[in-house]
Design a protein around this motif. Structure first.
Motif, PDB file in Angstrom:
ATOM      1  N   GLU A 158      -8.760   7.234  -3.295  1.00 49.49           N
ATOM      2  CA  GLU A 158      -7.411   6.706  -3.070  1.00 49.49           C
ATOM      3  C   GLU A 158      -6.941   6.957  -1.641  1.00 49.49           C
ATOM      4  OE1 GLU A 158      -5.925   7.191  -7.712  1.00 49.49           O
ATOM      5  OE2 GLU A 158      -5.544   8.774  -6.253  1.00 49.49           O
ATOM      6  N   THR A 161       0.465  14.090   7.660  1.00 51.79           N
ATOM      7  CA  THR A 161       0.107  12.738   7.226  1.00 51.79           C
ATOM      8  C   THR A 161       1.002  11.684   7.882  1.00 51.79           C
ATOM      9  OG1 THR A 161       1.394  13.126   5.220  1.00 51.79           O
ATOM     10  CG2 THR A 161      -0.989  13.316   5.038  1.00 51.79           C
ATOM     11  N   TYR A 185      -9.566  14.978  -6.946  1.00 49.52           N
ATOM     12  CA  TYR A 185      -8.334  15.087  -6.174  1.00 49.52           C
ATOM     13  C   TYR A 185      -8.605  15.901  -4.908  1.00 49.52           C
ATOM     14  CZ  TYR A 185      -5.801  13.296 -10.176  1.00 49.52           C
ATOM     15  OH  TYR A 185      -5.342  12.502 -11.175  1.00 49.52           O
ATOM     16  N   ARG A 238       2.090  11.520 -10.486  1.00 45.84           N
ATOM     17  CA  ARG A 238       1.192  12.651 -10.742  1.00 45.84           C
ATOM     18  C   ARG A 238       1.911  13.984 -10.641  1.00 45.84           C
ATOM     19  NH1 ARG A 238      -3.985  10.212  -7.764  1.00 45.84           N
ATOM     20  NH2 ARG A 238      -4.157   8.500  -9.236  1.00 45.84           N
ATOM     21  N   VAL A 243      -2.500  14.966  -3.754  1.00 42.98           N
ATOM     22  CA  VAL A 243      -2.478  14.560  -5.163  1.00 42.98           C
ATOM     23  C   VAL A 243      -3.230  13.242  -5.379  1.00 42.98           C
ATOM     24  CG1 VAL A 243      -0.367  15.778  -5.761  1.00 42.98           C
ATOM     25  CG2 VAL A 243      -0.228  13.450  -4.906  1.00 42.98           C
ATOM     26  N   LEU A 244      -3.765  12.681  -4.302  1.00 40.48           N
ATOM     27  CA  LEU A 244      -4.590  11.484  -4.465  1.00 40.48           C
ATOM     28  C   LEU A 244      -6.060  11.897  -4.447  1.00 40.48           C
ATOM     29  CD1 LEU A 244      -2.879   8.851  -2.134  1.00 40.48           C
ATOM     30  CD2 LEU A 244      -2.302   9.501  -4.470  1.00 40.48           C
ATOM     31  N   ARG A 264       2.102   6.531  -6.973  1.00 39.24           N
ATOM     32  CA  ARG A 264       1.011   7.381  -7.467  1.00 39.24           C
ATOM     33  C   ARG A 264       1.358   8.850  -7.304  1.00 39.24           C
ATOM     34  NH1 ARG A 264      -4.300   4.405  -5.204  1.00 39.24           N
ATOM     35  NH2 ARG A 264      -4.985   3.487  -7.157  1.00 39.24           N
ATOM     36  N   GLU A 265       1.834   9.192  -6.109  1.00 42.87           N
ATOM     37  CA  GLU A 265       2.159  10.593  -5.844  1.00 42.87           C
ATOM     38  C   GLU A 265       3.228  11.092  -6.805  1.00 42.87           C
ATOM     39  OE1 GLU A 265       1.575  12.338  -1.559  1.00 42.87           O
ATOM     40  OE2 GLU A 265       2.923  10.627  -1.472  1.00 42.87           O
ATOM     41  N   THR A 292      -2.068   4.594  12.679  1.00 39.19           N
ATOM     42  CA  THR A 292      -2.557   3.285  12.233  1.00 39.19           C
ATOM     43  C   THR A 292      -1.550   2.257  12.737  1.00 39.19           C
ATOM     44  OG1 THR A 292      -1.313   3.137  10.175  1.00 39.19           O
ATOM     45  CG2 THR A 292      -3.368   4.387  10.096  1.00 39.19           C
ATOM     46  N   GLY A 342       0.818  -1.212   0.000  1.00 35.95           N
ATOM     47  CA  GLY A 342       0.000   0.000   0.000  1.00 35.95           C
ATOM     48  C   GLY A 342       0.851   1.260   0.000  1.00 35.95           C
ATOM     49  N   ARG A 382       1.155   4.071  -3.021  1.00 37.65           N
ATOM     50  CA  ARG A 382       0.904   5.490  -2.791  1.00 37.65           C
ATOM     51  C   ARG A 382       2.085   6.352  -3.243  1.00 37.65           C
ATOM     52  NH1 ARG A 382       2.359   7.606   2.321  1.00 37.65           N
ATOM     53  NH2 ARG A 382       3.708   8.917   1.083  1.00 37.65           N
ATOM     54  N   TYR A 394      -3.617  13.208   1.546  1.00 39.96           N
ATOM     55  CA  TYR A 394      -2.684  13.316   0.423  1.00 39.96           C
ATOM     56  C   TYR A 394      -3.358  14.077  -0.713  1.00 39.96           C
ATOM     57  CZ  TYR A 394       0.029  10.033   3.097  1.00 39.96           C
ATOM     58  OH  TYR A 394       0.745   9.447   4.103  1.00 39.96           O
ATOM     59  N   ASP A 419      -8.723   4.395   0.406  1.00 40.94           N
ATOM     60  CA  ASP A 419      -8.132   3.090   0.134  1.00 40.94           C
ATOM     61  C   ASP A 419      -6.783   2.947   0.841  1.00 40.94           C
ATOM     62  OD1 ASP A 419      -8.248   0.610  -1.676  1.00 40.94           O
ATOM     63  OD2 ASP A 419      -6.254   1.443  -2.107  1.00 40.94           O
ATOM     64  N   PHE A 420      -5.964   4.011   0.771  1.00 36.41           N
ATOM     65  CA  PHE A 420      -4.639   3.949   1.387  1.00 36.41           C
ATOM     66  C   PHE A 420      -4.739   3.802   2.907  1.00 36.41           C
ATOM     67  CE2 PHE A 420      -1.159   6.295   3.480  1.00 36.41           C
ATOM     68  CZ  PHE A 420      -0.145   5.399   3.214  1.00 36.41           C
ATOM     69  N   PHE A 421      -5.504   4.681   3.533  1.00 32.90           N
ATOM     70  CA  PHE A 421      -5.594   4.601   4.992  1.00 32.90           C
ATOM     71  C   PHE A 421      -6.308   3.326   5.434  1.00 32.90           C
ATOM     72  CE2 PHE A 421      -4.692   9.227   4.845  1.00 32.90           C
ATOM     73  CZ  PHE A 421      -3.626   9.228   5.721  1.00 32.90           C
TER      74      PHE A 421
END
Ligand code: ADP
Ligand code: MG
Lengths: 382, 246
Positions: B94, A218, B130, A16, B89-90, A12-13, A225, A5, A9, B87, B97-99
């Motif tokens: 997403e 973040t 986004y 983009r 840019v997500l 993806r970041e 988590t 995961g 991520r 995030y 989904d990520f968390f």
């Protein structure tokens, strides 16, 4: 599962962020191309040498594409002649004695003259050996003396025209650390830069990425988590490692197909070195980002932790440095990476011969990993 | 019913400064507890300690029968931070989904959880946008959806209603009551009195001390006032008076 995961991520970041992608993939090629042209053109430097009363055998031996010979018949001193005509140097023969005076305001020109004189020396030596002509052997000796006297000068009087001086016979030796007498400085720089660009961009981008995670909260949220701190770092390592790999491939292919530089060793070794360098850069970038509270502050670390590494990466041969500087080189990750890279690219070094350096890089990675795990404790006490 | 959260004689702070003193608190499962207090009172610090992000300086914290800090327990806590940590840019989806993945939600579960969580906060139509194009309120709602994604037995929400319009606020409270009715526990902080009135129990924090604790009805009765707001003001005055006497 969680690492996957994280990787997804990170990728993806990155994908983009078009500018960062451009920076990672185009900037290295741009820099390498620039270096290619800058250091390739160096070879065409020509220097003007004034000669007075020098034996014609010697003059013709010195006369090459890079040296323009001017015959001087005045009675003025070498200093004056050089100043007046803006020559790079002057060679004067008085009886049996040769004196070389270098302007030395442009060191590359001084280097060209010295090189040419050294070449002349070799030329005459081989001739002398073949024909055993005494006269030429004598000319060699004279030339050697003059050269020895002149080569000592630049260090003392780097800016002003060097004072003519005579001394005992110094032997002048030329070491070619890499390649041969006709390899350019670019050939030396290329393997170093291949490692460096990857190191630099991975350091910067991963460091800033984690910094952003820190400042936007973040990272804290992520640590709320059950993810392990090691999983976060692994995700970063794998995600940015993938980009570093692509970047390396691009640089290697560019080197081979655009610069037509032959990589003598195995491409796999080149990739391995760069991946390890990227891992060091990544873990180091993540760690350093702990001490920055903004992107700007992250940039401030570049002159402290990145730039010095270039100096010890082989641009200046480390073996010629004073001992204490050599010791500093040995704490620089780029020193190990660049040295191995040079050995692989230019000498075709095998995996076993670069293994010790790679191991040290691994130690750097492990060290920075530990530091990262510790600093992340600040955000979550378990 | 067992207690989901137990806090005993907690003392907490940063470095040498003490932020929380003598905090005692129990939250039974199925209960909604609102921590109410002015900004800087120590609500976020208390929440961080309950989650185990900070080790107690003194005293103890037990969550779901486990002494905190404990990393594994975090899988059972749905957390919404005070500041949106998303995030940019997500997309919304997403991010969820990520968390969700980090929280331990499987791919199969995700297909059903994402629409549900997004539905609660009215974000269904914006999931593919986004986050950088989200408004402040939308980000807040997405943060709440992230807290709900793993359908956890304990929800810890730090100022969940800030920046959320009254209509949606009511809808969110309906959902929170529904979640509590399923036997799940909710701990939230707020400085909005209306939120406190929705909660089963209220704990008022001021200057790092618990100044009043109980159900809204008990508190208004005890202080002989009409609203929770007045209880808070009165309890604050009492604290100041008490301090002057010290
Ligand atoms: N990371 C920190 N380091 C030092 N002091 C902090 C930190 N976080 C909060 N504080 C201090 O602790 C006190 C309580 O803060 P906080 O728990 O955020 O209050 P609330 O959430 O009720 O607004 C404040 O005085 C704040 O300045
Ligand atoms: Mg707070």
């Amino acid at each position: 599962m969680r690492i996957a995961g994280m990787i997804k991520r990170v990728l993806r970041e990155m994908l983009r962020d078009k500018r960062t992608i451009a920076l990672m993939f185009i900037a290295p090629l741009f820099i390498l191309t620039l270096i290619y042209f800058l250091f390739q053109s160096n070879v065409t430097t020509t220097a003007t040498l004034a000669v007075r009363g020098v034996d014609s055998t010697l003059v013709s031996a010195v006369d090459t594409d890079h040296v323009t010979i001017k015959h001087d018949t005045s009675k003025q001193s070498a200093d004056k002649v050089i100043r007046k005509h803006d020559y790079a140097g002057m060679l004067i023969q008085k009886g049996d004695k040769l004196t070389l005076t270098l302007a030395n305001s442009d060191q590359t020109k001084s280097a060209v003259l010295k090189q040419s004189l050294q070449a002349a020396q070799i030329k005459l030596k081989t001739k002398a050996a073949a024909s055993a002509i005494k006269r030429e052997a004598a000319a060699i000796k004279k030339l050697q003396q003059a050269l020895a006297a002149a080569t000592r000068n630049p260090a003392v009087a780097a800016q002003t025209p060097a004072q003519p001086s005579q001394s005992k016979n110094y032997t002048v030796k030329t070491h070619y650390l890499y390649g041969s007498s006709d390899s350019t400085y670019f050939d030396t720089l290329l393997p170093i830069m291949m490692g460096f660009v990857v190191f630099f961009f991975v350091f910067l981008i991963s460091g800033i990425a984690l910094l952003k995670e820190r400042t936007t909260g973040t990272l804290y949220r992520l640590l709320a988590t059950p993810v392990k701190r090691g999983e976060i770092i692994s995700g970063y390592l794998a995600g940015y490692g993938a980009f570093a790999l692509v970047q390396t491939l691009l640089v290697v292919l560019y080197t081979i197909f655009v610069f037509k530089v032959q990589i003598i060793g195995s491409i796999w070794n080149v990739l391995l070195i760069n991946i390890l360098l990227a891992a060091v850069a990544l873990t180091m970038g993540l760690f350093i980002s702990t001490f920055a509270s903004s992107e700007f502050q992250m940039m401030q670390f570049i002159p402290i932790v990145v730039i010095p590494q270039i100096f010890f990466s082989g641009i200046i041969p480390v073996s010629t440095m004073p001992n204490w500087l050599q010791a500093i080189a040995h704490i620089m990750p780029l020193y190990y990476g660049a040295t191995s890279m040079s050995n692989v690219v230019e000498k075709g070094a095998s995996l076993t011969s670069i293994a010790p350096s790679l191991l040290i890089l691994l130690v750097f990675v492990a060290g920075f990993l530990m530091l990262n795990l510790i600093t992340m404790r600040k955000y979550r006490n378990v | 019913m067992t207690d989901t959260i137990q806090v005993h004689d907690l003392q907490q702070g940063y470095g040498k400064t003490i932020v929380l003193r003598d905090i005692n608190l129990t939250v039974a499962s199925g209960d909604i507890l609102a921590l109410i207090g002015p900004s800087g009172a120590g609500k976020t610090t208390l929440i961080s300690t309950i989650m185990g992000m900070l080790k107690p300086k003194a005293g103890s914290v037990t969550v779901l029968d486990t002494t905190m800090p404990n990393r594994q327990i975090l899988a059972k806590i749905g957390y919404m931070a005070q500041t949106d940590a998303l995030y940019d840019v997500l997309t919304g989806r997403e991010n969820l989904d990520f968390f969700g993945t980090m929280q331990g939600v499987t791919k199969a579960q995700m297909a059903e959880r994402i629409p549900h969580a997004a539905g609660v906060v009215n974000l269904d139509d914006d999931l593919n946008k986004y986050v950088k194009d989200f408004s402040g309120g939308m980000k807040r709602r997405l943060s709440l959806a992230i807290a709900l994604i793993s359908d956890p037995p304990l929800l810890i929400l730090d100022e969940p209603t800030v920046g959320i319009d009254p209509e949606l606020r009511q809808q969110i409270w309906q959902e929170l009551h529904k979640i509590a009715d399923e036997g799940k526990t909710i701990l939230l902080t707020t400085h909005v009195m209306e939120d406190a009135e929705e909660a089963d129990h209220v704990m008022m924090i001021r200057n790092g001390e618990a100044i009043a604790q109980g159900t809204p009805a008990e508190l208004t009765k005890q202080y002989q006032v009409a609203t929770i707001e007045e209880v808070f003001l009165q309890a604050g005055r009492d604290q100041d008076a008490h301090r002057r006497n010290d």
